[in-house]
Design a protein around this motif. Structure first.
Motif, PDB file in Angstrom:
ATOM      1  N   VAL A  36       0.854  -1.183   0.000  1.00 57.33           N
ATOM      2  CA  VAL A  36       0.000   0.000   0.000  1.00 57.33           C
ATOM      3  C   VAL A  36       0.893   1.237   0.000  1.00 57.33           C
ATOM      4  CG1 VAL A  36      -1.802   1.289   1.212  1.00 57.33           C
ATOM      5  CG2 VAL A  36      -1.830  -1.219   1.235  1.00 57.33           C
ATOM      6  N   ILE A  37       0.653   2.112  -0.962  1.00 53.09           N
ATOM      7  CA  ILE A  37       1.460   3.319  -1.113  1.00 53.09           C
ATOM      8  C   ILE A  37       0.561   4.544  -1.026  1.00 53.09           C
ATOM      9  CG2 ILE A  37       3.140   4.552  -2.558  1.00 53.09           C
ATOM     10  CD1 ILE A  37       2.355   1.201  -3.811  1.00 53.09           C
ATOM     11  N   VAL A  38       0.966   5.515  -0.237  1.00 49.70           N
ATOM     12  CA  VAL A  38       0.291   6.805  -0.193  1.00 49.70           C
ATOM     13  C   VAL A  38       1.176   7.802  -0.939  1.00 49.70           C
ATOM     14  CG1 VAL A  38      -0.413   8.739   1.270  1.00 49.70           C
ATOM     15  CG2 VAL A  38      -0.964   6.390   1.956  1.00 49.70           C
ATOM     16  N   ALA A  39       0.688   8.307  -2.057  1.00 49.20           N
ATOM     17  CA  ALA A  39       1.425   9.315  -2.819  1.00 49.20           C
ATOM     18  C   ALA A  39       1.095  10.684  -2.232  1.00 49.20           C
ATOM     19  CB  ALA A  39       1.056   9.257  -4.298  1.00 49.20           C
ATOM     20  N   GLY A  40       2.073  11.300  -1.608  1.00 46.48           N
ATOM     21  CA  GLY A  40       1.856  12.592  -0.978  1.00 46.48           C
ATOM     22  C   GLY A  40       2.377  13.742  -1.809  1.00 46.48           C
ATOM     23  N   TRP A  41       1.825  14.925  -1.571  1.00 45.93           N
ATOM     24  CA  TRP A  41       2.241  16.131  -2.295  1.00 45.93           C
ATOM     25  C   TRP A  41       2.116  15.889  -3.793  1.00 45.93           C
ATOM     26  CZ3 TRP A  41       2.443  18.967   1.868  1.00 45.93           C
ATOM     27  CH2 TRP A  41       2.938  18.410   3.048  1.00 45.93           C
ATOM     28  N   ALA A  42       0.922  15.443  -4.194  1.00 48.41           N
ATOM     29  CA  ALA A  42       0.708  14.934  -5.554  1.00 48.41           C
ATOM     30  C   ALA A  42       0.039  15.934  -6.490  1.00 48.41           C
ATOM     31  CB  ALA A  42      -0.123  13.652  -5.490  1.00 48.41           C
ATOM     32  N   GLY A  43       0.028  17.209  -6.139  1.00 50.49           N
ATOM     33  CA  GLY A  43      -0.610  18.196  -6.993  1.00 50.49           C
ATOM     34  C   GLY A  43       0.172  18.493  -8.263  1.00 50.49           C
ATOM     35  N   ARG A  44      -0.539  18.904  -9.310  1.00 48.07           N
ATOM     36  CA  ARG A  44       0.123  19.359 -10.543  1.00 48.07           C
ATOM     37  C   ARG A  44       0.561  20.814 -10.426  1.00 48.07           C
ATOM     38  NH1 ARG A  44      -3.909  17.471 -15.412  1.00 48.07           N
ATOM     39  NH2 ARG A  44      -4.736  15.655 -14.318  1.00 48.07           N
ATOM     40  N   ASP A  45      -0.266  21.590  -9.746  1.00 46.08           N
ATOM     41  CA  ASP A  45      -0.039  23.024  -9.612  1.00 46.08           C
ATOM     42  C   ASP A  45       0.838  23.275  -8.382  1.00 46.08           C
ATOM     43  OD1 ASP A  45      -0.152  25.748  -9.195  1.00 46.08           O
ATOM     44  OD2 ASP A  45      -2.301  25.910  -9.575  1.00 46.08           O
ATOM     45  N   MET A  46       2.027  23.809  -8.594  1.00 41.74           N
ATOM     46  CA  MET A  46       2.929  24.028  -7.478  1.00 41.74           C
ATOM     47  C   MET A  46       2.351  25.016  -6.472  1.00 41.74           C
ATOM     48  SD  MET A  46       5.355  21.945  -7.622  1.00 41.74           S
ATOM     49  CE  MET A  46       6.240  22.629  -6.224  1.00 41.74           C
ATOM     50  N   ALA A  47       1.519  25.948  -6.948  1.00 38.71           N
ATOM     51  CA  ALA A  47       0.888  26.891  -6.029  1.00 38.71           C
ATOM     52  C   ALA A  47      -0.075  26.157  -5.102  1.00 38.71           C
ATOM     53  CB  ALA A  47       0.165  27.987  -6.804  1.00 38.71           C
ATOM     54  N   ALA A  48      -0.795  25.174  -5.653  1.00 44.41           N
ATOM     55  CA  ALA A  48      -1.727  24.393  -4.850  1.00 44.41           C
ATOM     56  C   ALA A  48      -0.963  23.520  -3.845  1.00 44.41           C
ATOM     57  CB  ALA A  48      -2.602  23.528  -5.741  1.00 44.41           C
ATOM     58  N   PHE A 102      -8.012   5.880  -5.296  1.00 43.84           N
ATOM     59  CA  PHE A 102      -7.228   4.693  -4.931  1.00 43.84           C
ATOM     60  C   PHE A 102      -7.201   3.770  -6.136  1.00 43.84           C
ATOM     61  CE2 PHE A 102      -7.055   0.338  -3.167  1.00 43.84           C
ATOM     62  CZ  PHE A 102      -5.896   0.423  -2.411  1.00 43.84           C
ATOM     63  N   VAL A 103      -6.019   3.483  -6.648  1.00 43.16           N
ATOM     64  CA  VAL A 103      -5.911   2.666  -7.856  1.00 43.16           C
ATOM     65  C   VAL A 103      -5.221   1.332  -7.549  1.00 43.16           C
ATOM     66  CG1 VAL A 103      -5.952   4.594  -9.486  1.00 43.16           C
ATOM     67  CG2 VAL A 103      -3.767   3.872  -8.508  1.00 43.16           C
ATOM     68  N   ALA A 158      -0.740  -4.449  -5.322  1.00 43.83           N
ATOM     69  CA  ALA A 158      -0.370  -3.109  -4.867  1.00 43.83           C
ATOM     70  C   ALA A 158      -1.537  -2.159  -5.047  1.00 43.83           C
ATOM     71  CB  ALA A 158       0.837  -2.598  -5.642  1.00 43.83           C
ATOM     72  N   GLY A 159      -1.689  -1.251  -4.096  1.00 43.51           N
ATOM     73  CA  GLY A 159      -2.697  -0.213  -4.191  1.00 43.51           C
ATOM     74  C   GLY A 159      -2.067   1.122  -3.852  1.00 43.51           C
ATOM     75  N   MET A 160      -2.508   2.181  -4.513  1.00 44.55           N
ATOM     76  CA  MET A 160      -1.918   3.509  -4.296  1.00 44.55           C
ATOM     77  C   MET A 160      -3.003   4.570  -4.165  1.00 44.55           C
ATOM     78  SD  MET A 160       0.650   5.771  -6.764  1.00 44.55           S
ATOM     79  CE  MET A 160       2.114   4.763  -6.467  1.00 44.55           C
ATOM     80  N   THR A 161      -2.894   5.413  -3.147  1.00 39.27           N
ATOM     81  CA  THR A 161      -3.722   6.611  -3.074  1.00 39.27           C
ATOM     82  C   THR A 161      -2.991   7.709  -3.829  1.00 39.27           C
ATOM     83  OG1 THR A 161      -2.780   7.510  -1.025  1.00 39.27           O
ATOM     84  CG2 THR A 161      -4.580   5.903  -0.809  1.00 39.27           C
TER      85      THR A 161
END
Length: 227
Positions: free
Chosen positions: A22-34, A84-85, A182-185
């Motif tokens: 199980v993986i948590v993808a953090g700080w996953a935004g496209r927009d750096m401002a977001a 969650f994929v 495997a599962g990822m958020t």
């Protein structure tokens, strides 16, 4: 952890997954401002800045649950809605999960704060291929209960976050498909009114084209903190 998902498409069926990663993808935004907004949001409650973005946190597979009632130590934890994929027989699917996190411990270690809390995941899912062409139009949102009233806690389009394929490739080193088991958020959006705990958390992934949603609600039982 074994999970069963009801696949909602033209041929409804169930798939069973025995998760071992199980993986948590953090700080996953496209927009750096977001991303910076979320970093500042967490900094307001004492959470240190990440070393890089995105980051991939490994979570023990026994922390994944489809139960509607979970337990957490103390009253300092809160949920975060995320897509969650996962893969089954070479096919990718998308559901929703909550990156439930201990906010007090988060000021000491983000990785530990995520590990100590279970990660509720829904019991239904869609084929990723069915929504991939208009992924950015999908919306994630969550609700909490305050003073006996359900209020909107998070809401935002997936256009603000990196795609699952991008995040998976970053984790695997190039392959855009998760291995079996495997599962990822895949990241979250900011909290409306600031991060705060709630005993009841409802999460949703909405498909505006087909007017359908994946939803999951869970209740948190608080365990006493004993010294």
């Amino acid at each position: 952890m074994k999970a069963v998902f009801q696949i909602e498409d033209s041929q409804p069926r169930q798939v069973e997954v025995d998760f071992n990663t199980v993986i948590v993808a953090g700080w996953a935004g496209r927009d750096m401002a977001a991303i910076e907004h979320h970093i500042e949001e967490l900094a307001a409650i004492g959470v240190p800045r990440p070393s890089s973005v995105p980051l991939y946190y490994r979570i023990a597979d026994n922390q994944l649950t489809q139960d509607e009632t979970v337990q957490a130590l103390g009253e300092e934890s809160s949920g975060e809605v995320e897509t969650f994929v996962f893969s089954v027989d070479g096919e990718m699917y998308v559901s929703i999960a909550s990156d439930h996190t201990d906010r007090k411990l988060e000021t000491y270690s983000v990785a530990m704060s995520k590990q100590v809390c279970v990660k509720p995941v829904a019991t239904s899912a869609w084929r990723l291929a069915d929504v991939a062409d208009y992924w950015d139009e999908l919306v994630i949102r969550s609700y909490i209960v305050e003073n006996g009233v359900e209020v909107l806690y998070q809401e935002g389009p997936l256009a603000s976050l990196r795609t699952p394929q991008d995040l998976i490739a970053g984790y695997t080193g190039g392959t855009a498909v998760l291995p079996e088991g495997a599962g990822m958020t895949c990241g979250t959006v900011g909290a409306i009114g600031g991060i705060r705990p709630s005993a009841d958390f409802t999460m949703e992934l909405h498909d505006p084209r087909r007017q359908r949603s994946l939803r999951h609600r869970y209740h948190v039982e608080t365990l006493p903190v004993v010294a």
